[in-house]
Design an enzyme around this catalytic site. Structure first.
Site, PDB file in Angstrom:
ATOM      1  N   SER A   1      -9.809   1.598   2.410  1.00 11.52           N
ATOM      2  CA  SER A   1      -8.888   2.365   1.525  1.00 11.52           C
ATOM      3  C   SER A   1      -7.792   1.680   0.995  1.00 11.52           C
ATOM      4  CB  SER A   1      -8.189   3.451   2.260  1.00 11.52           C
ATOM      5  OG  SER A   1      -7.458   2.638   3.479  1.00 11.52           O
TER       6      SER A   1
ATOM      7  N   SER B   1      -9.888  -0.775   6.388  1.00 16.21           N
ATOM      8  CA  SER B   1      -9.210  -0.544   5.121  1.00 16.21           C
ATOM      9  C   SER B   1      -8.693  -1.633   4.410  1.00 16.21           C
ATOM     10  CB  SER B   1      -8.334   0.665   5.290  1.00 16.21           C
ATOM     11  OG  SER B   1      -8.833   1.898   5.490  1.00 16.21           O
TER      12      SER B   1
ATOM     13  N   LYS C   1       0.867  -1.165  -0.088  1.00 16.64           N
ATOM     14  CA  LYS C   1       0.060   0.071  -0.005  1.00 16.64           C
ATOM     15  C   LYS C   1       0.935   1.281   0.016  1.00 16.64           C
ATOM     16  CE  LYS C   1      -3.944   2.180   2.410  1.00 16.64           C
ATOM     17  NZ  LYS C   1      -4.871   1.806   3.652  1.00 16.64           N
TER      18      LYS C   1
END
Ligand code: ZN
Lengths: 479, 486
Positions: free
Chosen positions: B154, B178, B79
């Site tokens: 996310s 997330s 990420k």
């Protein structure tokens, strides 16, 4: 109407740790080779970097708290103080808010020449220093070497009613910090900074009026001058029927005035909240006890002991205990000397201190044993007092063995009565008119004759014996 | 054999016996990214050269037979909120568009040490603020199962990359769901570990007391392997646990007979998607067949999960994001600036997206003098109640089972103009973060041809039981083996 000031002090002291408060970087920003060398992601506030509390700093903070008679909170916590400034890389300062490490202490200070006063210490909390800004014409430079250096903020209650008391409080705190070895006390390097909260009120009232806060006082002199100026300024405002506004002031040392920096309306809302990156500090009773056991004898206690054990006056004792190194030096010299502690103290307070100050030297420059030897040689009349001073100066300048210096320089005192008698007789014989004046009543001339004899022996003649023989010779020559 | 569909475990077996090389596997995955990611948009940065370099090094390690870990030579993605030395790290924000960190997050160091091969950095909602990946400052990530739908957020890029064969596993970060929510939306397995199990050092913070770095992969076994590699105490993160990291993967084959699984009734709410509900009921039956004891439990303060989470998260975020000030790194807008305040205002005005600004304002407000007690402090107290809910529930069961999301992936654009509706999509995941407990999402079916996730919630530091139950379930089902057609 007569007014009295109400003064509280905040003292920011850097803690003498090897590394910074929340990272492994060197905390010694004063000796950094150039800007921004002692930095890492954490103290430069890079994204993702996290703080880790410095255990040593926590220990030192607790030590100061205990020295100031505070209670140590078994659970204390870090908090974020949020504000924007280029010297604050994260946009918040990690500090302590609701739960400081130490609270509710006190320190006894001199309120004035006669009275003692117990000043309450509200709290002492740990925080991190900011970076250093250097303002240029239309830009500023930031040096993060200082960013994250551990600071202890010691906050007093507004208990002081004179500038003298505030000065004594600040002086004593500095001495304690130095005794504990947690701060060098080197104000020129900014390792100790003061903030004064000041208000004034009619004498004998107990109201607390609006106060102003003078920031960044970097010397005792600035503390005294700024406080005096601010007290007078506020009194003038009240006397002319005005009111004092609560505000933050700066001190312009060159012009000798306080300057408004921020009014109450512009006061920051720091939006304090618990620092989620750091677990609370849980300190056990055993841990607190182990810190308490590290407490050395502090200046007050040492002064009392010196007075009791060495028969010193309060001012003699206070001078010797003003610095731990000096007090230790004195005690070592006393151990080596046959002379009384009082005599050793007199030598240290006089000639020794003069040399230290002149040379900006540390006591260790001359071994305590050597000083003791000099004091004893003078007491034993091996050398005269002035020869003792010469030896001491020689030791400061070149070092060496006191007895050897006395020998090499031929400083040994002459106590041979026959020899001194001969010299005195010659001086008297050479000055008949002076003798006549003496016999006519100008008795101050005795000292002149003694001086002549001292000069003839380069100061080595035993002054007491010289005086005695001179007096005798003068009487013999009276008709 | 399709190299890009290998699990971590399969890839490791083939690498170990030298049936394939890491360079081959890495090149195949890079080709897949090149051919497929224009449709999915899961990567912000692809590190081709670095990947091949790391793959060659891994092959040397494998050739020597020294120091081989289950991740040696296995390609993965990160990420874009995890700092990577010399590789730009954007957090999907314009303010960090050109930011290149000087240091690695601890997790990245650990993966480098293990010999894993970094393919690149994946898309996300800006600073982790969002539930659909539509708040990325750069582009939307599309759901591999239906390109008109969101990948979730996310960590949407991470989930979509794994689902579409663009890396055997991915590292995400879960603040309120997330990792789990996008994993469920994209049909992969994803773990939010116990808070403090994995170091946060070098992970660009959203909300420090919630952020958890966790793996996304094709099955629970792989997640177990990755967690073993990234978990553990870190001297740079004082919120990490000292406890030793168990050998999760080696202990997965235990039976789940007599396992007490609690079903929190508050998570099965009216308005829940029918397809999601039936998939979950079927999964529960499957677990019962495997010998688990199912019982209903109550987490009575669940309704406060969302407000508590969003209050505390925005408060912490407002402070965490203060360092993006245009002074030391990232974007700096100093044009016509008269003083530093101008630089702050201009940089943050131009650098942050709307959702980020909204949360900074909400957070600063909640922490302001006069509001602190009513908002922040009250939320902290309620957080304690949420934590106790879980403690009480775990007194009578070993794990909890709930939907990961009450509905499957929604359409792109469907909620982006309604922040509250977007916040509500986190309803099933947010409560675990304030409580700090671990949670794993496992694919358990489809609704309207979109994947459905089953969420398993465990006790503090008990990831092992989550893996064990998920692994037992995945031995009997093949939902996790289904692939989107691209
Ligand atoms: Zn540092």
């Amino acid at each position: 109407m007569k007014y009295e000031p109400v003064i509280g002090l905040e003292i920011h002291a850097e803690l003498l740790t090897n590394s910074k408060m929340f990272c492994g970087c060197s905390a010694d920003h004063a000796s950094a080779s150039e800007p921004n060398v002692n930095i890492c992601p954490t103290c430069a506030g890079l994204p993702g970097a996290l703080p880790v509390a410095n255990k040593k700093a926590v220990e030192l903070a607790a030590l100061v708290g205990l020295a100031l008679n505070c209670s140590i909170n078994k659970r204390s916590a870090f908090a974020r103080k949020n504000y924007y400034y280029p010297d604050l890389p994260k946009g918040y300062q990690i500090s302590q808010f609701d739960f400081p490490i130490a609270e509710k202490g006190w320190l006894e200070v001199n309120a004035d020449e006669k009275n003692q006063l117990k000043v309450r210490v509200r709290r002492a909390h740990i925080e991190e220093d900011t970076a250093k800004l250097t303002h240029e014409k239309n830009y500023a430079l930031v040096d993060f070497n200082r960013s994250g250096v551990p600071l202890l903020e010691i906050v007093s209650e507004p208990d002081m009613r004179t500038v003298e008391a505030a000065l004594d409080y600040a002086t004593k705190i500095r001495a304690i910090l130095r005794y504990l070895g947690v701060n060098s006390g080197d104000m020129e390097k900014g390792v100790l900074r003061f903030e004064a909260n000041i208000s004034v009120r009619p004498v004998d009232s107990d109201e607390l009026r609006k106060r102003t806060e003078i920031k960044n006082l970097n010397s005792f002199r600035a503390l005294v001058r700024a406080s005096q100026y601010e007290i007078e300024r506020q009194i003038k405002i009240y006397e002319s029927g005005g009111t004092v506004e609560q505000e933050t002031l700066g001190w312009d040392d060159a012009r000798g005035v306080t300057i408004s920096q921020r009014s109450k309306e512009d006061a920051h809302d720091y939006r304090y909240f618990p620092e989620p990156d750091l677990p609370p500090l849980n300190l056990s009773d055993e841990w607190i006890q182990s810190i308490r056991e590290q407490l050395p004898e502090l200046p007050e206690a040492k002064t009392a002991r010196f007075m009791a054990d060495f028969a010193l006056t309060p001012s003699e004792a206070r001078l010797l205990t003003s610095e731990l190194s000096l007090a230790n030096y004195f005690e070592e010299a006393v151990r080596h000397a046959k002379s009384s502690p009082k005599t050793v103290s007199a030598w240290i307070a006089g000639e020794f201190m003069r040399n230290l100050n002149e040379r900006n030297a540390q006591p260790v420059a001359v071994p305590a044993e050597s000083l003791a030897q000099i004091v004893d040689m003078v007491a034993d009349k091996v050398i005269g007092a002035s020869a003792g001073k010469t030896v001491l100066t020689e030791l400061f300048e070149r070092g060496g063995d006191p007895a050897q210096i006395v020998k090499e320089k031929g400083l040994a005192q002459i106590s041979d009565e026959g020899f001194i008698q001969e010299i005195v007789a010659k001086i008297l014989d050479d000055n008949p008119s002076e003798i006549e004046k003496y016999h006519a009543g100008k008795e101050t001339l005795l000292q002149w004759f003694v001086g002549q004899a001292a000069r003839a022996t380069k100061g080595k003649a035993d002054p007491v014996l010289t005086k005695e023989l001179t007096l005798k010779g003068l009487e013999e020559r009276r008709k | 054999m399709e190299l890009t569909n290998l699990t971590v475990r399969e890839a490791h077996e083939l690498l170990k016996i030298k049936k394939i090389s890491s360079v081959e596997l890495t090149q195949a995955t890079l080709n897949r990214i090149r051919d497929t990611d224009s449709k999915i948009k899961s990567y912000i940065t692809v590190t081709d050269e670095l990947a091949l370099q790391q793959a060659r090094r891994a092959d040397e390690r494998l050739a020597k037979g020294e120091n081989i870990t289950p991740l040696t030579g296995v390609p993965y993605s990160l990420k874009d909120s995890l700092s990577t030395r010399s590789v730009r790290t954007t957090c999907a924000s314009k303010i960090l568009e050109d930011y290149v960190p000087q240091y690695n997050a601890t997790v990245v160091d650990k993966l480098n040490d293990a010999g894993a091969v970094l393919l690149g950095k994946t898309n996300m909602d800006e600073f982790g603020m969002g539930s659909s990946c539509e708040n990325s400052a750069f582009f939307n990530t599309h759901n591999p199962w239906n390109l008109n739908h969101v990948a979730g957020g996310s960590s949407g890029g991470a989930a979509a990359a794994v689902a579409a064969g663009m890396g055997a596993f991915s590292i995400g970060e879960d603040t309120g769901g997330s990792v789990r929510m996008p994993a469920a939306f994209c049909g992969v397995t994803g773990l939010k570990p116990t808070y403090g199990r994995v170091s946060r050092y070098g992970v660009i913070s959203l909300a420090s007391s919630f952020d958890c770095v966790g793996p996304l992969a094709r099955n629970a076994y792989d997640c177990a392997l990755v967690l073993e590699a990234i978990a553990g105490h870190d001297s740079h993160d004082s919120t990490t646990y000292q406890e030793k990291v168990p050998q999760y993967a080696a202990n997965l084959n235990k039976s789940i007979e007599k396992m007490r699984i609690g079903i929190p009734k508050e998570y099965f709410v009216a308005g829940m998607d029918a397809g999601v509900e039936s998939a979950l009921q079927e999964a529960i039956r499957q677990l019962e067949k495997l010998g688990a004891e199912i019982r209903e439990v109550s987490l009575p303060h669940t309704q406060y999960g969302l407000p508590v989470y969003y209050l505390l998260q925005v408060a912490e975020a407002s402070s965490n994001l203060a360092r993006f000030d245009g002074m030391r790194f990232g974007m700096s807008v100093s044009k016509n600036a008269q003083d530093s305040l101008d630089i702050y205002l201009q940089t943050r005005r131009d650098g942050f997206g709307d959702e980020v600004k909204r949360r900074i304002m909400l957070g600063a407000y909640a922490l302001s003098a006069g509001y602190y007690d009513a908002y922040y402090l009250k939320a902290q107290k309620t957080r304690t109640l949420l934590r106790r809910d879980f403690e009480t529930a775990f007194a009578s069961c070993d794990i909890l089972l709930a939907p990961t999301s009450p509905m499957p992936a929604f359409k792109l654009g469907e909620k982006i103009n309604d922040p509250l509706a977007m916040y509500l999509s986190d309803v099933c995941t947010v409560s675990t973060n304030p409580a700090g407990v671990p949670a794993l999402t496992v694919p358990c079916g489809f609704s309207n041809n979109l994947p459905v996730g089953m969420q398993l919630i465990g006790k503090h530091l008990d990831e092992q039981t989550l893996f064990q139950v998920a692994h037992a379930y995945q031995q009997e089902t093949d939902w996790h083996e289904r692939l989107p057609s691209l």
